[in-house]
Design a protein around this motif. Structure first.
Motif, short mmCIF file in Angstrom:
data_model
loop_
_atom_site.label_atom_id
_atom_site.label_comp_id
_atom_site.label_asym_id
_atom_site.label_seq_id
_atom_site.Cartn_x
_atom_site.Cartn_y
_atom_site.Cartn_z
N GLN A 91 0.82 -1.21 0.00
CA GLN A 91 0.00 0.00 0.00
C GLN A 91 0.85 1.27 0.00
O GLN A 91 0.35 2.35 0.28
CB GLN A 91 -0.94 0.00 1.21
CG GLN A 91 -1.97 -1.13 1.19
CD GLN A 91 -2.86 -1.04 -0.04
OE1 GLN A 91 -2.85 -1.92 -0.90
NE2 GLN A 91 -3.64 0.03 -0.14
N TYR A 92 2.13 1.10 -0.31
CA TYR A 92 3.01 2.26 -0.39
C TYR A 92 2.46 3.26 -1.40
O TYR A 92 2.01 2.90 -2.49
CB TYR A 92 4.41 1.82 -0.82
CG TYR A 92 5.36 2.95 -1.10
CD1 TYR A 92 6.09 3.54 -0.08
CD2 TYR A 92 5.53 3.42 -2.40
CE1 TYR A 92 6.98 4.58 -0.34
CE2 TYR A 92 6.42 4.47 -2.68
CZ TYR A 92 7.13 5.04 -1.64
OH TYR A 92 8.00 6.07 -1.90
N SER A 93 2.50 4.53 -1.03
CA SER A 93 1.98 5.57 -1.93
C SER A 93 3.01 6.65 -2.15
O SER A 93 3.42 7.35 -1.20
CB SER A 93 0.70 6.19 -1.34
OG SER A 93 0.26 7.27 -2.14
N LEU A 96 2.26 10.50 -1.26
CA LEU A 96 2.45 11.13 0.05
C LEU A 96 3.60 12.12 0.04
O LEU A 96 3.76 12.91 0.98
CB LEU A 96 2.68 10.06 1.12
CG LEU A 96 1.48 9.14 1.41
CD1 LEU A 96 1.87 8.07 2.42
CD2 LEU A 96 0.28 9.94 1.91
N TYR A 105 9.63 5.96 5.64
CA TYR A 105 8.49 5.47 4.86
C TYR A 105 9.02 5.02 3.51
O TYR A 105 9.35 5.83 2.65
CB TYR A 105 7.43 6.55 4.69
CG TYR A 105 6.20 6.04 3.97
CD1 TYR A 105 5.34 5.13 4.59
CD2 TYR A 105 5.90 6.44 2.67
CE1 TYR A 105 4.20 4.65 3.93
CE2 TYR A 105 4.78 5.97 2.01
CZ TYR A 105 3.93 5.08 2.65
OH TYR A 105 2.82 4.59 1.99
N ARG A 107 9.02 1.71 0.34
CA ARG A 107 8.26 0.59 -0.23
C ARG A 107 8.79 -0.75 0.29
O ARG A 107 8.03 -1.71 0.43
CB ARG A 107 8.34 0.62 -1.76
CG ARG A 107 7.50 -0.47 -2.43
CD ARG A 107 7.69 -0.47 -3.94
NE ARG A 107 7.26 0.77 -4.56
CZ ARG A 107 6.00 1.02 -4.93
NH1 ARG A 107 5.05 0.11 -4.74
NH2 ARG A 107 5.69 2.18 -5.49
N ILE A 138 0.59 9.43 8.66
CA ILE A 138 0.33 8.53 7.53
C ILE A 138 -0.73 7.52 7.95
O ILE A 138 -0.56 6.78 8.92
CB ILE A 138 1.61 7.81 7.08
CG1 ILE A 138 2.68 8.84 6.68
CG2 ILE A 138 1.31 6.87 5.92
CD1 ILE A 138 4.03 8.22 6.34
N LYS A 141 -4.07 2.89 6.12
CA LYS A 141 -4.41 2.33 4.81
C LYS A 141 -3.21 2.31 3.87
O LYS A 141 -3.24 1.66 2.83
CB LYS A 141 -5.55 3.12 4.17
CG LYS A 141 -5.18 4.52 3.71
CD LYS A 141 -6.39 5.23 3.08
CE LYS A 141 -6.03 6.62 2.57
NZ LYS A 141 -7.19 7.30 1.95
N HIS A 142 -2.14 3.02 4.27
CA HIS A 142 -0.93 3.07 3.43
C HIS A 142 0.12 2.04 3.87
O HIS A 142 1.29 2.17 3.52
CB HIS A 142 -0.33 4.47 3.46
CG HIS A 142 -1.19 5.50 2.79
ND1 HIS A 142 -1.54 5.43 1.46
CD2 HIS A 142 -1.77 6.62 3.28
CE1 HIS A 142 -2.30 6.46 1.14
NE2 HIS A 142 -2.45 7.20 2.23
N TYR A 143 -0.33 1.03 4.63
CA TYR A 143 0.59 -0.03 5.07
C TYR A 143 -0.05 -1.39 4.85
O TYR A 143 -1.19 -1.64 5.27
CB TYR A 143 0.92 0.11 6.56
CG TYR A 143 1.60 1.40 6.95
CD1 TYR A 143 2.98 1.55 6.84
CD2 TYR A 143 0.87 2.46 7.48
CE1 TYR A 143 3.61 2.72 7.22
CE2 TYR A 143 1.49 3.64 7.87
CZ TYR A 143 2.85 3.76 7.74
OH TYR A 143 3.47 4.91 8.12
#
Length: 220
Positions: A91-93, A96, A105, A107, A138, A141-143
């Motif tokens: 869920q890496y974005s 951000l 943070y 990937r 963060i 949902k981004h993990y």
């Protein structure tokens, strides 16, 4: 590092000479180095990892149990046998706004843990979210951590040969906190090839790679 056929024997000789000078050891029953082993030696020496010991193992090493592997290495205990695995945050974005090489943070994360322990992905998630990225806001949902599928492309190493030493990509390292309790204070890892293993002192590993110390396994 590309090594030509003509220069390889010279490089091997130099590696052995430098290793003797800095007390980086190859076990007495070993019979020389191949190109990748020489590269790993050079990198260990360049980092000043003088406690390094490299050992070749038999071809069926990974088909045998941990006690057999311990015996192959003359390791103190099976708890001293460790591995490096690469996790991908599915869920890496990039939206951000953090750079791809951000050490908090990211990937990808390389996790170093004992074979006698079992990885707990939720512990990894909590550490990365709540400790490494504390205060960044963060969202959860981004993990979402899973085993990375492109490990050889990322590191240059195949399965059972992954190591932080000489990885093609700079990846944040999470070192299992239980490794710090090992006595004597060293551990065994892969060394770039499936049939070469590397023993390194814990303190030297920490000084050289600056890993994040985390509870990454199940505790019971």
């Amino acid at each position: 590092m590309e090594v030509s056929e003509e220069s390889f024997s010279e490089l091997e000789h130099r590696c052995l000479a430098i290793a003797e000078r800095f007390h980086v050891k190859l076990r007495e029953d070993e019979q020389g180095l191949d190109e990748e082993a020489a590269r790993i030696w050079v990198l260990a020496l360049a980092r000043g990892l003088s406690s390094s010991l490299f050992v070749s193992v038999v071809s069926d090493y990974y088909d045998r149990d941990l006690e057999y592997r311990r015996h192959c290495l003359s390791a103190v205990s099976v708890d001293h046998l460790c591995k490096s695995i690469v996790l991908e945050n599915k869920q890496y974005s990039s939206e951000l706004g953090y750079p791809e090489d951000d050490l908090r943070y990211n990937r990808y994360y390389m996790v170093v843990l004992q074979y006698t322990k079992r990885l707990n992905p939720q512990n990894v998630l909590r550490y990365v979210r709540d400790v490494l990225n504390s205060g960044r806001g963060i969202s959860s949902k981004h993990y979402n951590f899973r085993l990375a599928e492109d490990v050889e492309k990322l590191t240059g190493f195949t399965h059972n040969a992954v190591t932080p030493l000489g990885s093609k990509t700079s990846i944040p390292i999470l070192l299992s906190d239980s490794i710090l309790n090992l006595k004597p204070a060293h551990f065994w890892l892969g060394a770039g090839e499936t049939d070469i293993k590397w023993r390194i002192d814990i303190d030297q590993f920490r000084q050289s790679f600056s890993p994040h110390i985390a509870t990454v396994t199940f505790t019971s």
